[in-house]
Design an enzyme around this catalytic site. Structure first.
Site, PDB file in Angstrom:
ATOM      1  N   ASN A  89      21.257  14.440  -1.570  1.00 13.69           N
ATOM      2  CA  ASN A  89      22.649  14.861  -1.408  1.00 13.69           C
ATOM      3  C   ASN A  89      23.559  13.840  -2.106  1.00 13.69           C
ATOM      4  O   ASN A  89      23.526  12.650  -1.778  1.00 13.69           O
ATOM      5  CB  ASN A  89      22.968  14.931   0.100  1.00 13.69           C
ATOM      6  CG  ASN A  89      24.384  15.389   0.374  1.00 13.69           C
ATOM      7  OD1 ASN A  89      25.326  14.923  -0.258  1.00 13.69           O
ATOM      8  ND2 ASN A  89      24.551  16.279   1.324  1.00 13.69           N
ATOM      9  N   HIS A 112      28.362  11.613  -1.496  1.00 13.71           N
ATOM     10  CA  HIS A 112      29.068  10.340  -1.366  1.00 13.71           C
ATOM     11  C   HIS A 112      29.300   9.626  -2.692  1.00 13.71           C
ATOM     12  O   HIS A 112      30.077   8.667  -2.753  1.00 13.71           O
ATOM     13  CB  HIS A 112      28.379   9.443  -0.338  1.00 13.71           C
ATOM     14  CG  HIS A 112      28.539  10.018   1.041  1.00 13.71           C
ATOM     15  ND1 HIS A 112      29.748  10.467   1.511  1.00 13.71           N
ATOM     16  CD2 HIS A 112      27.645  10.271   2.026  1.00 13.71           C
ATOM     17  CE1 HIS A 112      29.596  10.957   2.730  1.00 13.71           C
ATOM     18  NE2 HIS A 112      28.325  10.847   3.059  1.00 13.71           N
ATOM     19  N   HIS A 143      27.893  19.488  -0.622  1.00 20.97           N
ATOM     20  CA  HIS A 143      28.610  20.250   0.403  1.00 20.97           C
ATOM     21  C   HIS A 143      30.048  20.430  -0.060  1.00 20.97           C
ATOM     22  O   HIS A 143      30.806  19.461  -0.110  1.00 20.97           O
ATOM     23  CB  HIS A 143      28.537  19.464   1.724  1.00 20.97           C
ATOM     24  CG  HIS A 143      29.168  20.154   2.895  1.00 20.97           C
ATOM     25  ND1 HIS A 143      29.099  19.644   4.162  1.00 20.97           N
ATOM     26  CD2 HIS A 143      29.866  21.305   2.997  1.00 20.97           C
ATOM     27  CE1 HIS A 143      29.732  20.454   5.001  1.00 20.97           C
ATOM     28  NE2 HIS A 143      30.225  21.463   4.310  1.00 20.97           N
ATOM     29  N   ARG A 183      33.326  21.257   0.937  1.00 18.27           N
ATOM     30  CA  ARG A 183      34.057  21.421   2.199  1.00 18.27           C
ATOM     31  C   ARG A 183      35.394  22.095   1.961  1.00 18.27           C
ATOM     32  O   ARG A 183      35.957  22.010   0.865  1.00 18.27           O
ATOM     33  CB  ARG A 183      34.307  20.046   2.838  1.00 18.27           C
ATOM     34  CG  ARG A 183      33.124  19.523   3.611  1.00 18.27           C
ATOM     35  CD  ARG A 183      33.468  18.181   4.234  1.00 18.27           C
ATOM     36  NE  ARG A 183      32.428  17.757   5.130  1.00 18.27           N
ATOM     37  CZ  ARG A 183      32.432  18.000   6.448  1.00 18.27           C
ATOM     38  NH1 ARG A 183      33.427  18.620   7.009  1.00 18.27           N
ATOM     39  NH2 ARG A 183      31.433  17.600   7.192  1.00 18.27           N
ATOM     40  N   ARG A 204      36.826  17.061   0.466  1.00 17.09           N
ATOM     41  CA  ARG A 204      36.917  15.598   0.597  1.00 17.09           C
ATOM     42  C   ARG A 204      35.897  14.869  -0.264  1.00 17.09           C
ATOM     43  O   ARG A 204      36.053  13.704  -0.535  1.00 17.09           O
ATOM     44  CB  ARG A 204      36.783  15.176   2.050  1.00 17.09           C
ATOM     45  CG  ARG A 204      35.392  15.300   2.582  1.00 17.09           C
ATOM     46  CD  ARG A 204      35.291  14.667   3.941  1.00 17.09           C
ATOM     47  NE  ARG A 204      35.930  15.480   4.959  1.00 17.09           N
ATOM     48  CZ  ARG A 204      35.532  15.477   6.227  1.00 17.09           C
ATOM     49  NH1 ARG A 204      34.554  14.708   6.607  1.00 17.09           N
ATOM     50  NH2 ARG A 204      36.119  16.241   7.111  1.00 17.09           N
ATOM     51  N   GLU A 210      25.630  23.391   0.270  1.00 19.85           N
ATOM     52  CA  GLU A 210      25.926  23.436   1.708  1.00 19.85           C
ATOM     53  C   GLU A 210      27.334  23.967   1.863  1.00 19.85           C
ATOM     54  O   GLU A 210      28.246  23.552   1.135  1.00 19.85           O
ATOM     55  CB  GLU A 210      25.871  22.027   2.306  1.00 19.85           C
ATOM     56  CG  GLU A 210      24.494  21.539   2.570  1.00 19.85           C
ATOM     57  CD  GLU A 210      24.528  20.155   3.226  1.00 19.85           C
ATOM     58  OE1 GLU A 210      25.574  19.726   3.728  1.00 19.85           O
ATOM     59  OE2 GLU A 210      23.488  19.502   3.204  1.00 19.85           O
ATOM     60  N   THR A 241      28.665  16.412   9.138  1.00 14.10           N
ATOM     61  CA  THR A 241      28.306  17.609   9.899  1.00 14.10           C
ATOM     62  C   THR A 241      27.771  17.217  11.278  1.00 14.10           C
ATOM     63  O   THR A 241      26.794  16.485  11.385  1.00 14.10           O
ATOM     64  CB  THR A 241      27.227  18.408   9.132  1.00 14.10           C
ATOM     65  OG1 THR A 241      27.638  18.513   7.772  1.00 14.10           O
ATOM     66  CG2 THR A 241      27.051  19.784   9.730  1.00 14.10           C
ATOM     67  N   GLU A 247      16.690  24.692   8.239  1.00 12.07           N
ATOM     68  CA  GLU A 247      16.790  23.236   8.131  1.00 12.07           C
ATOM     69  C   GLU A 247      16.991  22.683   9.532  1.00 12.07           C
ATOM     70  O   GLU A 247      17.998  22.965  10.201  1.00 12.07           O
ATOM     71  CB  GLU A 247      17.947  22.788   7.220  1.00 12.07           C
ATOM     72  CG  GLU A 247      18.025  21.253   7.178  1.00 12.07           C
ATOM     73  CD  GLU A 247      18.977  20.683   6.138  1.00 12.07           C
ATOM     74  OE1 GLU A 247      19.362  21.389   5.192  1.00 12.07           O
ATOM     75  OE2 GLU A 247      19.324  19.487   6.282  1.00 12.07           O
ATOM     76  N   HIS A 257      19.525  15.044   8.009  1.00 11.21           N
ATOM     77  CA  HIS A 257      20.679  14.408   8.645  1.00 11.21           C
ATOM     78  C   HIS A 257      20.288  13.109   9.322  1.00 11.21           C
ATOM     79  O   HIS A 257      19.462  13.096  10.230  1.00 11.21           O
ATOM     80  CB  HIS A 257      21.415  15.304   9.644  1.00 11.21           C
ATOM     81  CG  HIS A 257      22.882  14.953   9.692  1.00 11.21           C
ATOM     82  ND1 HIS A 257      23.347  13.873  10.390  1.00 11.21           N
ATOM     83  CD2 HIS A 257      23.950  15.486   9.053  1.00 11.21           C
ATOM     84  CE1 HIS A 257      24.651  13.778  10.200  1.00 11.21           C
ATOM     85  NE2 HIS A 257      25.039  14.741   9.391  1.00 11.21           N
TER      86      HIS A 257
END
Ligand code: PXP
Length: 236
Positions: A6, A9, A42, A44, A48, A69, A100, A150, A190
């Site tokens: 992922n 970030h 993801h 959003r 963000r 996502e 999440t 998942e 996660h």
């Protein structure tokens, strides 16, 4: 076991300056080159981290598997059907959360979900639902027509007591075994990191793990030395 990386970030860091670096697409290409089986991002509602333009560029650049996502909203459905990732992962989304929190509430949203997934099936896009390791939620995931489940590993990752962590791992293992037995592909994610991932390699039902924060955090520190030396070479 495969690893999906992922890269959200990388975008979080880029957005801190609202400029161009570091580029999440460059990170995705590096991740693929290093062996990642897929790239996860993801999009959003508040954008963000990953933004619409990042998603379009990721779609063009990623050659392994792009996993988008997203929340179960009309806006995201429209974007996803236009972008055509190989896979969508439905997650719950709250504006105020840092990441999440908890799995998708499939019991409450079951009927909406069934309709929501239909156009994806028609478009040949696989769907995954991010849920707590719970048998009823797994049954509904399969019944709704999703391809993948998942399993949320957040509770496992947060346990500080060995006994409680082992129990949580057992719950995930049982959920994975059950999900596979009813025909779902099983992945997990996660909060997984360099210290807590090892026991997952013994759960053969879990085909893939999805990891973001730990890898990006590690990369910043392991890369800092090289980055400083490169700059010193320039200025000295
Ligand atoms: N899987 C899902 C569905 C997620 O929402 C996230 C967080 O974006 C992850 C995996 C990765 O979690 P982490 O960043 O803690 O590795």
């Amino acid at each position: 076991m495969r690893l999906a990386v992922n890269i959200d970030h990388i975008a979080t860091l880029r957005n801190a300056r609202n400029e161009f670096e570091p580029d999440p697409v460059a990170a995705a290409l590096l991740a693929e080159k290093s062996g990642a089986a897929g790239i996860v991002c993801h999009l959003r509602e508040d954008r963000r981290h990953i933004r619409d333009n990042d998603l379009q560029r990721l779609r063009q650049a990623v050659t392994t598997k792009l996993d988008l996502e997203m929340a179960m909203t009309q806006e995201m459905q429209h974007i996803a059907l236009q972008t055509k990732p190989e896979l969508i992962t439905l997650v719950p989304e709250k504006r105020e959360e840092l990441t999440t929190e908890g799995g998708f509430n499939i019991t409450t949203h079951y009927h909406t979900l069934v309709e929501f997934l239909k156009p994806f099936k028609a478009a040949g896009i696989e769907s995954s639902i991010f849920i707590e390791p719970d048998q009823k939620a797994i049954d509904l995931t399969a019944k709704a027509g999703a391809d993948i489940v998942e399993l949320h590993t957040g509770s496992y990752a947060l346990k500080t007591n060995d006994e409680e962590r082992a129990l949580e791992l057992q719950r995930i293992h049982e959920a994975a075994t059950y999900a596979k037995s009813i025909g779902l592909k099983v992945v997990a994610g996660h909060g997984l990191n360099y210290l807590n991932i090892a026991p997952f390699t013994a759960i053969s039902e879990i085909e893939e793990v999805s990891i973001g924060h730990a890898i990006i955090a590690r990369a910043v520190l392991t890369g800092l030395d090289k980055a400083i030396r490169e700059l010193l070479r320039i200025i000295q």
